[in-house]
Write a protein that holds these residues in place. Structure first.
Motif, PDB file in Angstrom:
ATOM      1  N   LEU A 132      41.656 -30.603  32.701  1.00 33.88           N
ATOM      2  CA  LEU A 132      40.424 -30.963  33.392  1.00 33.88           C
ATOM      3  C   LEU A 132      39.973 -29.841  34.300  1.00 33.88           C
ATOM      4  CD1 LEU A 132      41.103 -34.654  34.443  1.00 33.88           C
ATOM      5  CD2 LEU A 132      39.616 -33.829  32.620  1.00 33.88           C
ATOM      6  N   ASP A 133      38.679 -29.663  34.379  1.00 26.30           N
ATOM      7  CA  ASP A 133      38.084 -28.653  35.230  1.00 26.30           C
ATOM      8  C   ASP A 133      36.787 -29.226  35.776  1.00 26.30           C
ATOM      9  OD1 ASP A 133      37.578 -26.262  36.498  1.00 26.30           O
ATOM     10  OD2 ASP A 133      37.298 -25.094  34.678  1.00 26.30           O
ATOM     11  N   GLY A 134      36.346 -28.730  36.907  1.00 26.75           N
ATOM     12  CA  GLY A 134      35.074 -29.161  37.474  1.00 26.75           C
ATOM     13  C   GLY A 134      33.934 -28.368  36.865  1.00 26.75           C
ATOM     14  N   ALA A 135      32.751 -28.542  37.398  1.00 25.57           N
ATOM     15  CA  ALA A 135      31.579 -27.812  36.924  1.00 25.57           C
ATOM     16  C   ALA A 135      31.759 -26.321  37.163  1.00 25.57           C
ATOM     17  CB  ALA A 135      30.338 -28.325  37.643  1.00 25.57           C
ATOM     18  N   VAL A 136      31.337 -25.503  36.217  1.00 24.71           N
ATOM     19  CA  VAL A 136      31.474 -24.054  36.319  1.00 24.71           C
ATOM     20  C   VAL A 136      30.148 -23.466  36.770  1.00 24.71           C
ATOM     21  CG1 VAL A 136      31.915 -21.931  35.013  1.00 24.71           C
ATOM     22  CG2 VAL A 136      33.265 -23.993  34.571  1.00 24.71           C
ATOM     23  N   ARG A 137      30.165 -22.712  37.854  1.00 19.72           N
ATOM     24  CA  ARG A 137      28.934 -22.160  38.426  1.00 19.72           C
ATOM     25  C   ARG A 137      28.169 -21.284  37.447  1.00 19.72           C
ATOM     26  NH1 ARG A 137      32.384 -20.688  43.067  1.00 19.72           N
ATOM     27  NH2 ARG A 137      32.492 -22.553  44.310  1.00 19.72           N
ATOM     28  N   GLN A 138      28.859 -20.499  36.624  1.00 17.68           N
ATOM     29  CA  GLN A 138      28.174 -19.611  35.703  1.00 17.68           C
ATOM     30  C   GLN A 138      27.337 -20.364  34.686  1.00 17.68           C
ATOM     31  OE1 GLN A 138      31.047 -19.346  36.924  1.00 17.68           O
ATOM     32  NE2 GLN A 138      31.918 -17.335  36.776  1.00 17.68           N
ATOM     33  N   TYR A 139      27.672 -21.630  34.416  1.00 18.80           N
ATOM     34  CA  TYR A 139      26.899 -22.416  33.458  1.00 18.80           C
ATOM     35  C   TYR A 139      25.635 -22.954  34.114  1.00 18.80           C
ATOM     36  CZ  TYR A 139      31.210 -22.533  30.664  1.00 18.80           C
ATOM     37  OH  TYR A 139      32.330 -22.215  29.949  1.00 18.80           O
ATOM     38  N   GLY A 140      25.566 -22.915  35.445  1.00 15.72           N
ATOM     39  CA  GLY A 140      24.395 -23.400  36.158  1.00 15.72           C
ATOM     40  C   GLY A 140      24.157 -24.869  35.874  1.00 15.72           C
ATOM     41  N   GLN A 141      22.933 -25.308  36.007  1.00 16.75           N
ATOM     42  CA  GLN A 141      22.617 -26.707  35.717  1.00 16.75           C
ATOM     43  C   GLN A 141      22.857 -26.972  34.245  1.00 16.75           C
ATOM     44  OE1 GLN A 141      21.985 -29.173  37.896  1.00 16.75           O
ATOM     45  NE2 GLN A 141      22.563 -27.596  39.350  1.00 16.75           N
ATOM     46  N   ALA A 142      22.359 -26.120  33.385  1.00 21.27           N
ATOM     47  CA  ALA A 142      22.654 -26.131  31.953  1.00 21.27           C
ATOM     48  C   ALA A 142      22.661 -27.514  31.326  1.00 21.27           C
ATOM     49  CB  ALA A 142      23.992 -25.424  31.700  1.00 21.27           C
ATOM     50  N   GLY A 143      22.017 -28.449  31.951  1.00 20.27           N
ATOM     51  CA  GLY A 143      21.955 -29.778  31.371  1.00 20.27           C
ATOM     52  C   GLY A 143      23.237 -30.564  31.500  1.00 20.27           C
ATOM     53  N   MET A 144      24.219 -30.055  32.213  1.00 20.56           N
ATOM     54  CA  MET A 144      25.484 -30.760  32.352  1.00 20.56           C
ATOM     55  C   MET A 144      25.444 -31.673  33.566  1.00 20.56           C
ATOM     56  SD  MET A 144      28.279 -27.908  31.565  1.00 20.56           S
ATOM     57  CE  MET A 144      27.969 -26.646  30.367  1.00 20.56           C
ATOM     58  N   ILE A 145      26.140 -32.778  33.487  1.00 19.92           N
ATOM     59  CA  ILE A 145      26.213 -33.707  34.606  1.00 19.92           C
ATOM     60  C   ILE A 145      27.014 -33.034  35.702  1.00 19.92           C
ATOM     61  CG2 ILE A 145      27.049 -35.965  35.352  1.00 19.92           C
ATOM     62  CD1 ILE A 145      26.830 -36.770  32.345  1.00 19.92           C
ATOM     63  N   GLN A 146      26.417 -32.913  36.895  1.00 19.46           N
ATOM     64  CA  GLN A 146      27.119 -32.235  37.979  1.00 19.46           C
ATOM     65  C   GLN A 146      27.094 -33.113  39.220  1.00 19.46           C
ATOM     66  OE1 GLN A 146      26.732 -28.165  38.537  1.00 19.46           O
ATOM     67  NE2 GLN A 146      26.535 -27.711  36.392  1.00 19.46           N
ATOM     68  N   ASP A 147      28.020 -34.031  39.289  1.00 21.80           N
ATOM     69  CA  ASP A 147      28.177 -34.844  40.485  1.00 21.80           C
ATOM     70  C   ASP A 147      29.646 -34.858  40.842  1.00 21.80           C
ATOM     71  OD1 ASP A 147      29.481 -36.698  38.852  1.00 21.80           O
ATOM     72  OD2 ASP A 147      27.736 -38.009  38.685  1.00 21.80           O
ATOM     73  N   GLU A 148      29.989 -35.642  41.832  1.00 24.63           N
ATOM     74  CA  GLU A 148      31.368 -35.607  42.317  1.00 24.63           C
ATOM     75  C   GLU A 148      32.389 -36.148  41.324  1.00 24.63           C
ATOM     76  OE1 GLU A 148      29.430 -39.387  43.508  1.00 24.63           O
ATOM     77  OE2 GLU A 148      28.857 -37.300  43.685  1.00 24.63           O
ATOM     78  N   THR A 149      31.944 -36.790  40.245  1.00 22.99           N
ATOM     79  CA  THR A 149      32.900 -37.331  39.274  1.00 22.99           C
ATOM     80  C   THR A 149      32.916 -36.520  37.988  1.00 22.99           C
ATOM     81  OG1 THR A 149      31.269 -38.838  38.331  1.00 22.99           O
ATOM     82  CG2 THR A 149      32.604 -39.666  40.176  1.00 22.99           C
ATOM     83  N   PHE A 150      32.200 -35.415  37.945  1.00 29.37           N
ATOM     84  CA  PHE A 150      32.090 -34.629  36.718  1.00 29.37           C
ATOM     85  C   PHE A 150      33.365 -33.830  36.452  1.00 29.37           C
ATOM     86  CE2 PHE A 150      30.927 -30.693  34.502  1.00 29.37           C
ATOM     87  CZ  PHE A 150      30.438 -31.245  33.332  1.00 29.37           C
ATOM     88  N   ALA A 151      33.841 -33.887  35.230  1.00 33.95           N
ATOM     89  CA  ALA A 151      34.983 -33.077  34.811  1.00 33.95           C
ATOM     90  C   ALA A 151      34.687 -32.506  33.428  1.00 33.95           C
ATOM     91  CB  ALA A 151      36.256 -33.898  34.778  1.00 33.95           C
ATOM     92  N   MET A 152      35.075 -31.262  33.211  1.00 37.01           N
ATOM     93  CA  MET A 152      34.909 -30.612  31.913  1.00 37.01           C
ATOM     94  C   MET A 152      36.277 -30.463  31.258  1.00 37.01           C
ATOM     95  SD  MET A 152      32.266 -27.558  32.883  1.00 37.01           S
ATOM     96  CE  MET A 152      32.591 -26.738  31.342  1.00 37.01           C
ATOM     97  N   ALA A 153      36.267 -30.307  29.945  1.00 36.74           N
ATOM     98  CA  ALA A 153      37.507 -30.033  29.216  1.00 36.74           C
ATOM     99  C   ALA A 153      37.733 -28.523  29.227  1.00 36.74           C
ATOM    100  CB  ALA A 153      37.408 -30.546  27.791  1.00 36.74           C
ATOM    101  N   GLU A 154      38.834 -28.132  29.824  1.00 33.74           N
ATOM    102  CA  GLU A 154      39.188 -26.718  29.916  1.00 33.74           C
ATOM    103  C   GLU A 154      40.167 -26.394  28.789  1.00 33.74           C
ATOM    104  OE1 GLU A 154      40.491 -23.642  33.443  1.00 33.74           O
ATOM    105  OE2 GLU A 154      40.850 -25.758  33.701  1.00 33.74           O
ATOM    106  N   VAL A 155      40.017 -25.217  28.172  1.00 34.78           N
ATOM    107  CA  VAL A 155      40.854 -24.805  27.045  1.00 34.78           C
ATOM    108  C   VAL A 155      41.865 -23.770  27.523  1.00 34.78           C
ATOM    109  CG1 VAL A 155      40.865 -23.838  24.709  1.00 34.78           C
ATOM    110  CG2 VAL A 155      38.885 -25.162  25.491  1.00 34.78           C
TER     111      VAL A 155
END
Length: 186
Positions: A132-155
């Motif tokens: 699990l990873d949080g929102a990545v700044r380099q991706y910017g808003q990029a249409g991704m959900i960015q709130d306090e519960t957002f998690a991305m799949a990290e490889v």
């Protein structure tokens, strides 16, 4: 409904804003819906028993003293778009993990996108792990959900634990978005 696809326009606009304001390239902490903070996986602080393990000094020597590469592979940073030339075209022999030389991606799964990172549909079987990873700044808003519960799949590389990138929706596809710095040509 929010458009969840990374567009070039959103990526470039976000990158320009980020370059002006954010020296740090790390993802933020993740807070679960229950309010519990989820520990972000950072390879250099992991106690998971990976097959390849090195001290910080050994990692830095292995990466030829490249501080940016150490930050990406061992501290889970994200490179800026178009940092390496690996995103431009598929390399017939495929791609290895820079941290341990494990064959990770076959060129047949390469997806050519002009976003600045290396994209693949799939990894080799048993080559990667997800965290699990949080929102990545380099991706910017990029249409991704960015709130306090957002998690991305990290490889991550399954053999040495090095951070490779993320598994995201982009251009209408679910792809591995990989830092070129994390890879070498096979």
């Amino acid at each position: 409904m929010t458009d969840r696809h990374l567009t070039r326009r959103a990526l470039l606009a976000s990158a320009a804003a980020i370059a002006a304001t954010a020296p740090a390239l790390r993802a933020e902490e993740i807070v679960a819906p229950s309010g519990r903070t989820i520990a972000q996986y950072v390879p250099e602080t992991s106690d998971f028993p990976f097959e390849v393990q090195r001290s910080e000094a050994e990692w830095r020597a292995h990466l030829d003293g490249d501080d940016d590469a150490y930050g990406i592979l061992r501290r889970a940073n994200t490179e800026w778009p178009k940092t390496t030339d690996l995103w431009e075209e598929a390399h017939e022999a495929g791609y290895n993990c820079r941290g341990c030389d494990l064959f990770i991606y076959d060129a047949g799964w390469f997806e050519p996108l002009d976003k600045g990172w290396v994209f693949f549909h799939h990894a080799e079987p048993n080559a990667v792990m997800f965290g699990l990873d949080g929102a990545v700044r380099q991706y910017g808003q990029a249409g991704m959900i960015q709130d306090e519960t957002f998690a991305m799949a990290e490889v991550h590389c399954r053999r040495c634990g090095s951070h490779l990138g993320h598994h995201i929706d982009v251009a209408g596809m679910r792809l591995h978005c990989i830092n070129g710095t994390s890879l070498t040509r096979a």
